[in-house]
Design a protein around this motif. Structure first.
Motif, short mmCIF file in Angstrom:
data_model
loop_
_atom_site.label_atom_id
_atom_site.label_comp_id
_atom_site.label_asym_id
_atom_site.label_seq_id
_atom_site.Cartn_x
_atom_site.Cartn_y
_atom_site.Cartn_z
N PRO A 31 0.82 -1.21 0.00
CA PRO A 31 0.00 0.00 0.00
C PRO A 31 0.85 1.27 0.00
N ALA A 32 0.34 2.31 -0.62
CA ALA A 32 1.03 3.61 -0.65
C ALA A 32 1.32 4.06 0.78
N GLY A 33 2.52 4.61 0.99
CA GLY A 33 2.90 5.09 2.30
C GLY A 33 3.58 4.05 3.17
#
Length: 55
Positions: A31-33
């Motif tokens: 996931p992004a982040g």
């Protein structure tokens, strides 16, 4: 498929003897982040694995 685009097409299929090292690019979809700090490696589905620090 992302791994195909970041390597020269050479698979890491040879043994790595104790004391030796190699450098490879490992591609994961996260996931992004996400900021991974460790990676758990196994030589088979039944091994205890080894935790490797990424930083």
């Amino acid at each position: 498929m992302a791994g195909i685009h970041v390597t020269d097409g050479t698979a890491v299929m040879s043994d790595i003897n104790p004391g030796n090292s190699i450098q490879v690019v490992v591609v994961f979809d996260v996931p992004a982040g996400t900021v991974p700090t460790t990676l758990e490696l196994h030589d088979s589905a039944f091994s205890g694995g080894a935790e490797v620090a990424l930083r």
